[in-house]
Write an enzyme that holds these catalytic residues in place. Structure first.
Site, PDB file in Angstrom:
ATOM      1  N   LYS A 190      53.107  54.562 -21.368  1.00  0.00           N
ATOM      2  CA  LYS A 190      51.904  53.957 -20.773  1.00  0.00           C
ATOM      3  C   LYS A 190      52.173  53.378 -19.391  1.00  0.00           C
ATOM      4  O   LYS A 190      53.300  53.017 -19.057  1.00  0.00           O
ATOM      5  CB  LYS A 190      51.311  52.920 -21.724  1.00  0.00           C
TER       6      LYS A 190
ATOM      7  N   ARG B 177      53.633  54.809 -32.280  1.00  0.00           N
ATOM      8  CA  ARG B 177      52.962  56.030 -31.806  1.00  0.00           C
ATOM      9  C   ARG B 177      53.669  56.442 -30.524  1.00  0.00           C
ATOM     10  O   ARG B 177      53.651  55.701 -29.538  1.00  0.00           O
ATOM     11  CB  ARG B 177      51.482  55.720 -31.572  1.00  0.00           C
TER      12      ARG B 177
HETATM   13  N1  HH2 Z   1      46.898  55.123 -27.336  1.00  0.00           N
HETATM   14  C1  HH2 Z   1      46.285  56.246 -26.931  1.00  0.00           C
HETATM   15  C2  HH2 Z   1      45.488  56.989 -27.803  1.00  0.00           C
HETATM   16  N2  HH2 Z   1      45.318  56.606 -29.091  1.00  0.00           N
HETATM   17  N3  HH2 Z   1      45.782  55.091 -30.837  1.00  0.00           N
HETATM   18  C3  HH2 Z   1      46.366  53.957 -31.272  1.00  0.00           C
HETATM   19  N4  HH2 Z   1      46.202  53.545 -32.545  1.00  0.00           N
HETATM   20  N5  HH2 Z   1      47.143  53.180 -30.444  1.00  0.00           N
HETATM   21  C4  HH2 Z   1      47.354  53.512 -29.141  1.00  0.00           C
HETATM   22  O1  HH2 Z   1      48.041  52.743 -28.427  1.00  0.00           O
HETATM   23  C5  HH2 Z   1      46.738  54.707 -28.642  1.00  0.00           C
HETATM   24  C6  HH2 Z   1      45.937  55.481 -29.529  1.00  0.00           C
HETATM   25  C7  HH2 Z   1      46.472  56.712 -25.530  1.00  0.00           C
HETATM   26  O2  HH2 Z   1      47.565  57.567 -25.428  1.00  0.00           O
HETATM   27  P1  HH2 Z   1      47.476  59.167 -25.391  1.00  0.00           P
HETATM   28  O3  HH2 Z   1      46.922  59.702 -26.661  1.00  0.00           O
HETATM   29  O4  HH2 Z   1      48.806  59.709 -25.033  1.00  0.00           O
HETATM   30  O5  HH2 Z   1      46.526  59.482 -24.189  1.00  0.00           O
HETATM   31  P2  HH2 Z   1      45.004  59.914 -24.117  1.00  0.00           P
HETATM   32  O6  HH2 Z   1      44.178  58.863 -24.778  1.00  0.00           O
HETATM   33  O7  HH2 Z   1      44.765  60.009 -22.630  1.00  0.00           O
HETATM   34  O8  HH2 Z   1      44.866  61.229 -24.833  1.00  0.00           O
END
Ligand code: HH2
Length: 273
Positions: free
Chosen positions: A215, A251
């Site tokens: 992040k 995660r």
């Molecule tokens: N962060 C993201 C997405 N989903 N779910 C939970 N429970 N906790 C988190 O911190 C979290 C999440 C964001 O990360 P990422 O999926 O890599 O990116 P994007 O939302 O741009 O697909």
């Protein structure tokens, strides 16, 4: 041991599989279903306890996708992963329903059941677990000067309220985990404060999930004020310290690195106890 603790014992790594063109760190990489499926299976081989499949980016500024688009991205991947523990990262009841039919065992909802009024019922009518996450505002605007009087007590009160809401909707408390939502409407300082005082969130009595992997706050605290992602090693350090403070589920995009670090942390903890 509760249902979710059996599924995701301490520490467990949740591998991130984004079937999206625009996710902040891996957008477009796994948009093709076969690439996402191969990635997910590779993560399981590296020691992930579960893979989190998502078809909608929640990165700061993102606009969201239609139901048809999201279903078209994730359903083929979920169906092919029928023999793997899968979490479906969605806020839409219809996507969750299809995901659960395809064998998903957890619904990861970044809106904590606020986004779609039908989602709580879909989870309650299934055997699935659910992750309730804190977010201030919505992805489109959440990083526009987020403010709190006391970020930890406000996030804690929010999670407590959503836990009550979920159980009142018929979701067994044993199936629920909580997430303070690192980077979701938070400055670098807010994220650090939440991580430093994680014991206050852990005190709610449910397993705590942390998603700090790659992040932007990690890149920013290392001195790049414009960073849009953060380095792997910084995310691993945060995961290990969060583990020490009581978080149980991590995660992460870089599964091998997280599994190795958390395995070492756990071994040290066992010697010390
Ligand atoms: N962060 C993201 C997405 N989903 N779910 C939970 N429970 N906790 C988190 O911190 C979290 C999440 C964001 O990360 P990422 O999926 O890599 O990116 P994007 O939302 O741009 O697909």
């Amino acid at each position: 041991m509760t249902v979710i603790e059996k599924l995701l014992p301490r520490p467990s790594v949740m591998g991130v599989v984004n079937v999206t063109p625009d996710s902040f760190s891996d957008g477009g990489v796994f948009l093709h279903p076969q690439a996402a499926i191969t990635e997910a299976r590779g993560m399981m081989d590296e020691g992930a306890a579960i893979v989190d499949v998502g078809g909608e980016s929640t990165r700061p500024g993102s606009e969201g996708v239609s139901l048809e688009e999201e279903l078209g991205r994730v359903v083929p991947v979920l169906e092919a992963l029928f023999d793997v523990p899968v979490s479906i990262d969605t806020s839409k009841a219809e996507v969750a329903r299809h995901g659960l039919e395809a064998g998903a065992v957890l619904v990861n909802d970044v809106t904590a059941l606020r986004g779609d009024p039908d989602l709580a019922g879909v989870v309650a009518d299934s055997d699935a677990c659910v992750c309730l996450m804190h977010m201030l505002g919505e992805p489109r605007t959440m990083q526009d000067e987020p403010r709190y009087d006391d970020v930890v007590s406000q996030v804690k009160a929010f999670l407590e309220e959503r836990l009550d809401f979920a159980t009142a909707a018929g979701i067994d408390e044993e199936r629920i985990c909580l997430d303070p939502g690192i980077g979701f409407g938070k400055t670098v300082e807010h994220n650090l404060e939440l991580l430093a005082r994680l014991d206050e969130i852990v005190a709610l009595g449910r397993p705590v999930l942390i998603g700090a992997s790659r992040k932007r706050f990690l890149g920013r605290l290392l001195g790049d004020a414009e960073a849009l992602t953060g380095p792997v090693a910084a995310g691993v350090a945060v995961a290990v310290l969060a583990y020490e403070r009581g978080a149980t589920i991590f995660r992460a995009h870089d599964v091998r690195e997280h599994v190795e670090a958390l395995t070492a942390a756990r071994a040290l903890e066992e010697v010390g106890s």
